[in-house]
Each structure stands twice: as C-alpha cells, then as structure tokens.
Enzyme design. Structure first.
Site, PDB file in Angstrom:
ATOM      1  N   HIS A 173       0.833  -1.208   0.000  1.00 50.58           N
ATOM      2  CA  HIS A 173       0.000   0.000   0.000  1.00 50.58           C
ATOM      3  C   HIS A 173       0.866   1.256   0.000  1.00 50.58           C
ATOM      4  O   HIS A 173       0.636   2.190  -0.776  1.00 50.58           O
ATOM      5  CB  HIS A 173      -0.915  -0.021   1.221  1.00 50.58           C
ATOM      6  CG  HIS A 173      -1.746   1.212   1.372  1.00 50.58           C
ATOM      7  ND1 HIS A 173      -3.005   1.344   0.836  1.00 50.58           N
ATOM      8  CD2 HIS A 173      -1.482   2.392   2.007  1.00 50.58           C
ATOM      9  CE1 HIS A 173      -3.482   2.546   1.130  1.00 50.58           C
ATOM     10  NE2 HIS A 173      -2.576   3.196   1.846  1.00 50.58           N
ATOM     11  N   GLU A 174       1.877   1.292   0.866  1.00 53.82           N
ATOM     12  CA  GLU A 174       2.720   2.479   0.967  1.00 53.82           C
ATOM     13  C   GLU A 174       3.574   2.674  -0.280  1.00 53.82           C
ATOM     14  O   GLU A 174       3.725   3.797  -0.784  1.00 53.82           O
ATOM     15  CB  GLU A 174       3.597   2.397   2.217  1.00 53.82           C
ATOM     16  CG  GLU A 174       2.836   2.333   3.526  1.00 53.82           C
ATOM     17  CD  GLU A 174       1.867   3.493   3.724  1.00 53.82           C
ATOM     18  OE1 GLU A 174       2.093   4.573   3.135  1.00 53.82           O
ATOM     19  OE2 GLU A 174       0.879   3.315   4.448  1.00 53.82           O
ATOM     20  N   HIS A 226       1.572   4.246  -3.034  1.00 51.91           N
ATOM     21  CA  HIS A 226       1.456   5.698  -2.949  1.00 51.91           C
ATOM     22  C   HIS A 226       2.629   6.370  -3.659  1.00 51.91           C
ATOM     23  O   HIS A 226       2.451   7.343  -4.402  1.00 51.91           O
ATOM     24  CB  HIS A 226       1.446   6.147  -1.491  1.00 51.91           C
ATOM     25  CG  HIS A 226       0.106   6.079  -0.834  1.00 51.91           C
ATOM     26  ND1 HIS A 226      -1.027   6.659  -1.363  1.00 51.91           N
ATOM     27  CD2 HIS A 226      -0.289   5.505   0.337  1.00 51.91           C
ATOM     28  CE1 HIS A 226      -2.055   6.452  -0.556  1.00 51.91           C
ATOM     29  NE2 HIS A 226      -1.640   5.749   0.480  1.00 51.91           N
ATOM     30  N   GLU A 237      -6.237   6.611  -1.456  1.00 58.63           N
ATOM     31  CA  GLU A 237      -6.131   5.472  -0.549  1.00 58.63           C
ATOM     32  C   GLU A 237      -6.681   4.201  -1.191  1.00 58.63           C
ATOM     33  O   GLU A 237      -6.083   3.126  -1.100  1.00 58.63           O
ATOM     34  CB  GLU A 237      -6.870   5.768   0.762  1.00 58.63           C
ATOM     35  CG  GLU A 237      -6.214   6.840   1.622  1.00 58.63           C
ATOM     36  CD  GLU A 237      -4.836   6.424   2.099  1.00 58.63           C
ATOM     37  OE1 GLU A 237      -4.603   5.223   2.299  1.00 58.63           O
ATOM     38  OE2 GLU A 237      -3.983   7.309   2.253  1.00 58.63           O
TER      39      GLU A 237
END
Length: 273
Positions: free
Chosen positions: A136-137, A140, A198
């Site tokens: 997820h990070e 980004h 997100e």
C-alpha cells in the site's frame, strides 16, 4: 475583466499541459510540480525524520522490513517493465526503515522512502501482513500521489487568486470565497481526492504483494485486525481521508482473486502467509 480572463486562460493551460500518467491506471494525473523538485525534498525530509527518530537497524523485525520492502520494490519494477515502463523508478532511492514508536502507522514519501513504526507490527501479525502494508505504501510512491496532492494545492491557490479577481475585494465577498474555497474545498475536493488515493493504493498494493509472493487474502485480514484495534471507531466516511474499515475490507476481499491472476502472469502461483 481582461485580467480575470487572462488568469482563467492561464490556469486552464496550466492544467492541460501539466499532466502526468499513472502507469497502473492509465489515467492522466495532475503534475504541476515535477519529480525533479519533489524527490530531493522528499529525500531530505526522510533523512530528517530518521535523524530525529530511533531507527532499529538490527534484529528479526528490521530484517523483515528490509526483506519485504525489497520484494515489493522488485515486484513493482517487474510489473512496470512488463507493462512498458522499464525506467519508471530510475530516480527512486528505495529505503525501508523501522522506527521505534507506539503509533500504529507506516508511511511513504515520493521516491521510494518508506517508514514503519514498531507499533503497527503486532497488528500486521505476520510477514504477509507487513507486505500488505508495504504494498500500500509503495503504491502511494509509485502512483505519485504526493505529487498530485502538491499540484492540487498549488492549483487551488492559483484558483483562489482568480476567484479574488472575480468576486472583488470587499470583506463580504472574501468571506464567501473563504467558505467556498477554504472549508468547502477541504470537504468537497481535497478529502475525497485523498480517499481516492487510498483506495487506488489498496488495489495497486494488493497486486504488488501478490507478485512478490505474499497471499493477497491477508490484506483483508489485516484490516479486520485494524478495525478490531480501533474498536470499530473512526470518523464518518464522508469526513475521513481514508475509506471506512468495512468498505476497505470489502474491496480487498473482492480484488484478491484478480491479484492472484495478476501474479500468475509473473509465474507466481503459491503465496506466503
């Protein structure tokens, strides 16, 4: 009136000629601030955080963060190369740091700088849980979400200057403008924009963790533990910069099978928990 038209035309030109492309979605993205400016700032700020924190560099947990981070980074580069972006991360400087802290948190800066806090590890529970967070990070950073938010902020400020020209300088007009473009834009523009990022990072990260060999089913399990850790509490979805826990869990469950199919394209058919 002429000045207003000039600034309006300038903003439109700025918007249409300052776009990048998200390689994962194929969609155009706002890119008023180039990576040549963003990445040096990112690296500097990341180093500052590390200098002011207690970074754990040895031990099983630190080694796990490094191992998972490198696997996710390698998975992203394999995906990018296979989809026509072989040089996309050339200016990235991947770094994965474990920071001692009670906060249940992890974050990424542009250019591949990722930080995990020890407080999130019990909820991650296992290496696949760490991979879900890491994917997820990293997503980004890869999707240039930081660049888009900075660009949106600049465009919002520029639009504010045009708005002042349009409505005049009297106090009442300024108050109306502040309501429309200040609080109003925070709720109606910036926060939904962040929720979109997100959700986008959730989907991209799920594919990356699967390509890296981690079970994407674990991502929904992770968020079930996140929900339990927060006792189900949280702001209403409309005012939250993140999707609600339940929405996120449903999305991850629905996307997991597709992530496994994506991993199969890279010869990955078995997954680590």
């Amino acid at each position: 009136m002429y000045k207003f038209k000039f600034y309006t035309s300038f903003l439109l030109m700025l918007f249409f000629f300052s776009c990048g492309q998200n390689p994962f979605t194929g969609k155009s993205t706002l890119a008023l601030v180039p990576n040549s400016q963003i990445l040096p700032m990112s690296f500097q700020q990341y180093n500052k955080v590390l200098e002011e924190s207690k970074v754990i560099k040895e031990g099983d947990q630190a080694q796990m963060i490094q191992r998972v981070g490198l696997k996710i980074a390698n998975a992203s580069e394999r995906w990018l190369a296979a989809n026509g972006y072989p040089n996309y991360t050339d200016n990235y400087k991947w770094e994965f740091s474990l920071i001692e802290g009670d906060q249940v948190n992890a974050w990424a800066m542009p250019g591949g700088k990722v930080a995990f806090y020890t407080g999130i590890l019990p909820i991650a529970k296992n290496e696949a849980g760490v991979a879900a967070i890491m994917g997820h990070e990293v997503a980004h950073a890869l999707a240039n979400h930081g660049q888009q938010r900075m660009s949106a902020g600049q465009l919002q400020q520029a639009a504010g200057a045009v708005g002042m020209l349009a409505i005049g300088d009297d106090q009442q007009s300024q108050e109306i403008f502040a309501t429309a473009y200040g609080i109003g834009s925070q709720v109606g523009v910036m926060l939904p924009f962040s929720r979109k990022h997100e959700t986008e990072a959730d989907k991209i990260g799920l594919n990356l963790m699967a390509i890296a060999g981690y079970d994407p089913d674990e991502a929904a399990e992770l968020w079930m533990r996140m929900k339990e850790n927060s006792d189900g509490a949280g702001p209403p979805p409309f005012l939250s910069t993140h999707p609600s826990n339940d929405e996120r869990i449903r999305n991850l469950q629905n996307w997991s099978s597709q992530a496994k199919k994506e991993a199969a394209k890279f010869g990955v058919n078995s997954f680590q928990n």
